[in-house]
Design an enzyme around this catalytic site. Structure first.
Site, short mmCIF file in Angstrom:
data_model
loop_
_atom_site.label_atom_id
_atom_site.label_comp_id
_atom_site.label_asym_id
_atom_site.label_seq_id
_atom_site.Cartn_x
_atom_site.Cartn_y
_atom_site.Cartn_z
CB CYS A 89 -0.51 13.74 0.96
SG CYS A 89 -0.64 13.53 -0.81
CG HIS A 90 -3.96 16.31 -1.72
ND1 HIS A 90 -3.07 15.39 -2.23
CD2 HIS A 90 -4.29 17.13 -2.73
CE1 HIS A 90 -2.87 15.65 -3.52
NE2 HIS A 90 -3.60 16.71 -3.84
CD GLU A 121 -10.06 17.24 -3.76
OE1 GLU A 121 -11.22 17.04 -4.21
OE2 GLU A 121 -9.04 16.93 -4.39
N GLY A 144 -5.13 12.25 0.33
CA GLY A 144 -6.11 11.70 -0.59
C GLY A 144 -7.05 12.81 -1.01
NE ARG A 145 -10.78 11.49 -5.45
CZ ARG A 145 -12.06 11.18 -5.28
NH1 ARG A 145 -12.98 12.10 -5.14
NH2 ARG A 145 -12.44 9.91 -5.27
#
Length: 189
Positions: A115-116, A89, A85-86
């Site tokens: 994923c991320h 970050e 997801g974000r």
């Protein structure tokens, strides 16, 4: 003695990538702690490909984090999962998140990133240099900049790291993570 798994995440975590591992751990009688920069109710998100060339994002379910990252002693845990997801970050910029991640890699404990989530590993480069891993395709430049080899498969295991491309890979991802964690399934009658 039950195993203990730590999930490190925050707001805007991909809903499936936090809920699926969390509930799978509970199903296996594994104590599971969700930790975020601050202990709070987290807003998850749902990413999918609809009518654009990139993914869209919608708000999804809420989930409680059980602890602040500052309150976590990584030595108390047997394995680490970092969903995508974000959230990665900004979680990756948290010094405690970096220390926690480094602890698991340095001590050869199971680490699952999907994923991320790989963005968090890129902040502890000395532990991922020369390693092989996969991630969401858009994370390839960060994986390679950290000195790791990007693998195009949707699921990859390199030593104590199991990495996955995205939420559709969660069944295999958790199966491989449990192998690293040495969770044995006993037959029931």
């Amino acid at each position: 003695m039950s195993k203990k798994v730590l999930i490190v995440t925050g707001d805007a975590v991909e809903a499936l990538e936090v809920f699926y591992p969390y509930y799978r751990c509970l199903e296996e009688d594994i104590e599971c702690t969700i930790a975020s920069p601050t202990k709070k109710r987290l807003q998850t998100v749902c990413h999918d490909f609809l009518e654009m060339e990139t993914f869209t994002e919608k708000q999804a379910y809420m989930i409680d984090s059980h602890a602040s990252l500052d309150d976590i002693n990584p030595a108390d845990y047997d394995g680490l999962i970092i969903p995508g997801g974000r959230a990665p970050e900004y979680v990756r910029m948290n010094k405690k998140a970096q220390e926690i991640t480094a602890h698991f890699l340095e001590n050869d404990k199971p680490v699952g990133v999907i994923c991320h989530g790989m963005l968090v590993l890129t902040t502890v480069r000395k532990y991922v240099q020369g390693r092989e891993m996969t991630a969401y395709t858009a994370c390839r430049p960060e994986v390679e900049a950290a000195g790791a080899t990007y693998i195009e498969n949707h699921l990859h295991v390199d030593g104590n790291i199991v990495s996955g491309h995205a939420w559709p890979d969660l069944p295999g991802f958790m199966k491989e993570f449990f192998k690293l964690l040495n969770v044995k399934k006993e037959a029931t009658v």
